[in-house]
Design a protein around this motif. Sequence first.
Motif, PDB file in Angstrom:
ATOM      1  N   GLN A  71       0.859  -1.180   0.000  1.00 12.04           N
ATOM      2  CA  GLN A  71       0.000   0.000   0.000  1.00 12.04           C
ATOM      3  C   GLN A  71       0.900   1.236   0.000  1.00 12.04           C
ATOM      4  O   GLN A  71       1.043   1.937   1.004  1.00 12.04           O
ATOM      5  CB  GLN A  71      -0.918   0.003   1.221  1.00 12.04           C
ATOM      6  N   ARG A  82       2.714   4.797  -0.251  1.00 13.35           N
ATOM      7  CA  ARG A  82       2.304   6.187  -0.043  1.00 13.35           C
ATOM      8  C   ARG A  82       2.536   6.991  -1.325  1.00 13.35           C
ATOM      9  O   ARG A  82       3.373   6.660  -2.152  1.00 13.35           O
ATOM     10  CB  ARG A  82       3.081   6.804   1.116  1.00 13.35           C
ATOM     11  N   THR A  83       1.806   8.067  -1.440  1.00 12.57           N
ATOM     12  CA  THR A  83       1.884   8.906  -2.636  1.00 12.57           C
ATOM     13  C   THR A  83       3.144   9.760  -2.599  1.00 12.57           C
ATOM     14  O   THR A  83       3.499  10.341  -1.568  1.00 12.57           O
ATOM     15  CB  THR A  83       0.649   9.817  -2.724  1.00 12.57           C
ATOM     16  N   THR A 123       6.113  -0.120   7.308  1.00 17.31           N
ATOM     17  CA  THR A 123       6.924   0.887   6.618  1.00 17.31           C
ATOM     18  C   THR A 123       7.477   0.335   5.311  1.00 17.31           C
ATOM     19  O   THR A 123       7.463   1.015   4.279  1.00 17.31           O
ATOM     20  CB  THR A 123       8.068   1.358   7.529  1.00 17.31           C
ATOM     21  N   GLU A 152       4.819   0.451   2.706  1.00 18.27           N
ATOM     22  CA  GLU A 152       4.278   1.758   2.342  1.00 18.27           C
ATOM     23  C   GLU A 152       5.303   2.645   1.640  1.00 18.27           C
ATOM     24  O   GLU A 152       4.930   3.599   0.947  1.00 18.27           O
ATOM     25  CB  GLU A 152       3.757   2.474   3.587  1.00 18.27           C
ATOM     26  N   PRO A 201       8.307  10.000   1.062  1.00 16.94           N
ATOM     27  CA  PRO A 201       7.877   9.327   2.293  1.00 16.94           C
ATOM     28  C   PRO A 201       9.045   8.678   3.015  1.00 16.94           C
ATOM     29  O   PRO A 201       9.937   8.104   2.379  1.00 16.94           O
ATOM     30  CB  PRO A 201       6.873   8.283   1.782  1.00 16.94           C
TER      31      PRO A 201
END
Length: 649
Positions: free
Chosen positions: A231, A233-234, A330, A333, A558
């Motif tokens: 998943q 992060r952007t 983490t 992501e 991120p």
Amino acid sequence: MYPAVIRFLFSPSPWVVLVFISPTLAAVAFDLLLRIGPISQMRLYEYGNYFGSSLIASGVWFGWLWGMSLLPHRKSRVGRVIGRSLFGLLFVVIVLPILELAYGGQVLYYGVFRSYMARDTLRLGLIMHGTVGSWVAAWSWRVIPLGIVVAVACAALAWGVWKAGERVQRTWPILPLIATPLCVWLFWHDMVETRALQAASPDTCLLHSLVGLVRDGLLGGRGPHGVTVRQPRTLSELHPPEHKRNVILIITESVRGDVLCSDKAMAADDSQPKLPYALPSATSHCTSRFLDEALPERLGLARMTVQSPSTFSSCMMMWTGLPVDADMRTCHEAPFVWEVARAAGYKTAYVTSQNLRYQDFGAWVKISGADVLIAGADLGGVADPHIGAPDERATQKLVEWVQATSGPFFAVLHLSNTHWPYRTSPDLEPYSPHSRKPPSGDVEPYWNQYRNSVLMLERTVAQMYTALRTTAAWEDTLTLFVSDHGEQFYEHGQLYHINTLHEEEVHVPAFVAAGKNGLTVAEQGALAGNRGRRAYSQDLHATILDALGVLGDRPRMPFAERLTGRSLLRALGPSEPIMVASTTSGVWPDHDPVYGVISGERKLMGSDSLPWKCYLRDIDPGELHPVTPERCGILLKVASAHYPQVPMR
């Protein structure tokens, strides 16, 4: 009609056993329809695994359904009402959901990831996705027809079990009382193989996942380690340069830095250690005859050090830039390098000969940012699941993709054939005697098998570079070659990898090769200056970002505070960083982990049960004589902060 012992064990109608094991029988038939190609290519021992695991799964169904069959047929009226109500409730609440996942869920999962949900899939999926309901929502409308079919099959099974119960009322339940606890125990202790070969039916894989979920929930188990669907992060807006070069990362498997030379000069360097340490007669240096001919100008990174001797962990650090001690969430992501490249305007690809069924690796890279994903199953010719598809098929696909792709591109080529049992070519086996059989005494034949395998890999990579240099894109292309980790041959008492953090497992070959415009003069000078410096997995990520022209955007990415790697396209400076290392990580659960901290020629290693040991490689290059941990200075303080579970004495 039937012998007395059969009637005693199975009831007057032994056919009822087929009803109780019908979920597994149906799963095998279903599997043959879905995976006839891979199943037909299994070897004899894999068929043995398949039969044994199916037998274990059928044992679980056998006892569970036998017990349920007795519920509707109690003697008293009240007993029958309660028993029949409980029978229906158990089928709706337990059996139906399991069958939905074992059949419908497995069909959908296999259609996406080319593997079944297995030992750790549900446990890790629930950690990342929260509930099974979120999976169902993601599968959308496709669950409806499959759900209906499975529900009808479940109703038929319920009727069959009900009727079978009429036949087993007066039979002593000796077999289910023995077989079912035994089979659950086998699942509990991972005596079935569903994570690598997947020589198992879909219901076996699902039951293993369920038992694993319960076991780890009760005992704490492996904790949040492993891989599942990411998943990411952007990313914030990136600012790449107007002119973008092409970038290719080439990752090979299990190749030691003292076997394949990072550059042409290493073979003649008498300061290089003899290899391997386990062979008293060892007199040879690394070799690179094919690369020296095809790519003599390559710029070697002679001290490249991975921070974990595990493919999963090593790839995680190269692809995300995170340290090895980052937690699972983490790791799932943080953006992959493909996602960074795509955001910067690159076309992207992941071409690999690896077996992505292993430990849900395919699920991990399914959402990766790669526009094109070609895996071992797509290439074909997977004769051994540990070796994967022939590497030459992967290199050919990469060259074809480069030829067909216009504009700037970023690609990862991930090779596999130098994993044990070490694929070789009959026309290229100069090291003799050699043997595919793991050593029970003399390690030299197995060591020679490994060297022959690395030599074959080198020839394949050299041929690929020869082909790449003929493409129109080569002039503007930078390539980075590295191994995911090394390999031990009893230098420190163990074989293969994910054992320790000694040099034979973490020192790997690495080099940069580029076309005319692939490197600036300053970058060439920096690489030459960094040749003898120890570099790390996280540095490779920073180097890729720099090659893509977005290293300046890293502070806004991120988890930027954890992206501490140094670009090897720039001068490293005089100071040596302190880097954490481990055989375990957020994406790989090592059951007997070794932890470490490395800086230059100093290295600390310890475990949950063994205290820290300091190795000073400038006076002990073989790491055979540890000294007190205080001799490693500040490393001990850093190690204790990162890994407080390691005893001091």
